[in-house]
Enzyme design. Structure first.
Site: not given
Length: 616
Positions: A74, A136-137, A186, A502
């Protein structure tokens, strides 16, 4: 930072407030979402499906107007949306599921927020009745991203989807652009609803000021013509406002020097005689000193970032400040403005041009002759440059310089973060806007490869080079698989010095050369300096080939041009070039963190000598 004229290149249909009736369709919330994306003009979405967002992916399969690019992480989706937006000027779109899918978008959302990039992130959420139950999630992505979005929405009713999408795109692309998150439950995606377009937008508190105040413009023009040592300090907002043509007119009208920030590179041609370089911690000696010695700074779409100002209380001690910005919150935030101007950079510049012309007509014209004498002396004495390594190895600066010189006209360059980013800013010439993409505010390692992917997806006719470090590359290189499978033939230059360059430079300068955890190529028990080809872990050529890319390694300066030309000639798949460069190369000039810009070092142990006559 400045008004984003969404669709200046590619018109996007805009919803109207109120108005005419439209045909009504009976659809699911998910179908309504995809139809809304089509109507706002989104043509590309970067994302990964998962449980909560899955209902949206079914109608997405049937859309002939929205292309979905299946990324590998993602974070890649978010940076790709940013690269797409920066290269095209349109709103970038990414999509993820709930929980870890959404939280993986946090870094690119924060990155877009810092750099004022128009982006809409769409996330699935658990069903509305389960919100707050640690389902969940489940993750409160609206709460998590509130400080790093321009605005965000939680949608729990299917009928709200068209209006919210229309509002999200409007907010992301107008005023000071920025990321907007739309989190959709959802059950809202699954529910039956109706779809009609355009929806009625309801944003009573959102009224960006675009037209500058005439009195402030007149005051600014008077200061410009009265100044002896003015500087036009130009930031990324001028690019976002499509105001580069107006900037050139103002600069040539006044004859004032122009400095463009890291985010503003390309807003004014690097090759122009009035351009004095990039300011900041690793800016050119001339640009940094010009701001320090100026008696007037005209800041346009810039925000007096700490990397530009150095120690703030010693920054530009002699200068009056004209600060023009679309976002009133930026004006006076870091440096008080003598003349604050709230407005779109394009309108500000257009009005300033007319006001300066009026001043000229009245006989008021700035005399900058002595100022240019000083500026040109600094330019000649302290030009940007680099030393070739004594051992015959590749110079990273030369690699990047030659990539820029051999690239086709109109090439877009995306850089990661670190030494290679600064070298790409210095040694590639940017004469046009939207040809330089980088993570300026957040400094996000891993930005380059997915941002280049997004840029190429949005502008397929342009060559796109990602200039990346071996550290950055190992964060998001999996998106090369996405590029290979989706016919997105970017080119990647890995500036491979075997270290986090760096950070290693700081360890060299400030930590007595104690290289704690910055050597990338050595495993446990290996000598810190060991870097033979046989022990290279990972082998970037093999890794890139495994992801469907054409890959080359370059170690010999004699092969440099031939390798770059070979990379430029291959356009049917992604190309990765592993440039093995000298590990001790450093970025100069440099202002050490927390010190005054007066302490700038032109090179190691070389402090510029400006004499005393400029301190008047």
């Amino acid at each position: 930072m400045t008004e984003q004229a969404t669709g200046a290149h590619h018109p996007q249909p805009r919803p109207r407030s109120g108005g005419q009736s439209a045909p009504v369709e009976h659809v699911t919330g998910a179908q309504s979402l995809i139809r809304s994306l089509e109507e706002v003009g989104a043509d590309t979405v970067f994302g990964i499906p998962g449980g909560a967002i899955l209902p949206a992916y079914d109608p997405l399969m049937d859309s002939t107007r929205v292309r979905h690019v299946l990324v590998r992480h993602e974070q890649g989706a978010g940076h790709a949306a940013t690269g797409y937006a920066q290269a095209t000027g349109r709103v970038g779109v990414c999509m993820a599921t709930s929980g870890p899918g959404a939280t993986n978008l946090v870094t690119p959302i924060a990155d877009a927020h810092m750099d004022s990039v128009p982006m809409v992130a769409i996330t699935g959420q658990v069903a509305s009745k389960a919100i707050g139950t640690d389902a969940f999630q489940e993750a409160d992505i609206v709460g998590i991203t509130m400080p790093i979005t321009k605005h965000n929405f939680l949608v729990t009713k299917a009928e709200d989807i068209p209006r919210v999408i229309a509002q999200a795109f409007h907010i992301a692309s107008t005023g000071r652009p920025g990321p907007v998150l739309v989190d959709i439950a959802k059950d809202a995606l699954q529910a039956k609803t109706t779809f009609s377009w355009p929806p009625t937008m309801d944003l009573p508190g959102y009224r960006p000021v675009t037209k500058p105040h005439a009195k402030q413009i007149r005051e600014a023009a008077k200061l410009i013509t009265a100044a002896r040592r003015p500087v036009l300090y130009v930031g990324g907002g001028v690019i976002k406002a499509r105001a580069t043509a107006e900037l050139k007119v103002l600069a040539e009208l006044t004859g004032a020097p122009v400095t463009t920030t890291l985010m503003g590179l390309g807003a004014f041609p690097d090759s122009h005689e009035l351009h004095v370089g990039m300011p900041g911690m690793h800016g050119s000696v001339t640009a940094v000193t010009a701001l320090q010695k100026a008696d007037l700074i005209v800041a346009l779409g810039a925000r007096f970032d700490d990397r530009v100002t150095g120690k703030l209380d010693s920054f530009a001690p002699y200068a009056k400040i004209v600060h023009a910005d679309i976002d009133p919150a930026e004006i006076g935030k870091n440096r008080a403005a003598d003349v604050p101007i709230v407005g779109d950079a394009r309108e500000v510049l257009a009005d300033l041009i007319q006001a300066v012309q009026r001043e000229h007509a009245e006989g008021n014209r700035g005399d900058y002759g002595a100022w240019w004498k000083d500026l040109n002396r600094w330019r000649e004495t302290y030009p940007l440059g680099y030393d070739q390594p004594g051992d015959g190895s590749l110079s990273p600066q030369q690699v990047i310089e030659r990539i820029g010189q051999l690239a086709p006209e109109g090439t877009v360059f995306a850089a990661g973060v670190g030494q290679h980013q600064m070298w790409a800013a210095h040694f590639i010439q940017y004469d046009k806007p939207a040809t330089w993409l980088n993570s300026g505010g957040a400094g996000t390692m891993g930005y380059a490869v997915p941002a280049a992917m997004g840029a190429k997806a949005g502008a397929p006719d342009r060559a796109v080079w990602a200039i990346d470090g071996d550290g950055c590359f190992q964060m998001t290189n999996q998106e090369l698989t996405t590029c290979a499978l989706n016919n997105i033939p970017i080119k990647v230059a890995i500036i491979n010095n075997g270290a986090l360059g760096m950070v290693r430079q700081w360890q060299t300068l400030f930590y007595n050369q104690r290289y704690s955890n910055t050597v990338l190529h050595s495993g446990p028990g290996a000598e810190a300096g060991e870097k033979s080809a046989g022990t290279r872990v990972p082998d970037f050529v093999k890794l890139s080939e495994a992801m469907g890319c054409y890959a080359i390694r370059c170690e010999d300066p004699a092969d440099l041009d031939k390798v770059i030309e070979e990379a430029n000639s291959i356009n049917d798949r992604p190309v990765v070039v592993d440039f093995i460069v000298h590990e001790d190369a450093m970025v100069w000039p440099m202002v050490a963190a927390g010190t005054s810009n007066d302490e700038i070092m032109a090179a190691r142990d070389v402090r510029p000598d400006f004499g005393d006559n400029e301190d008047d």
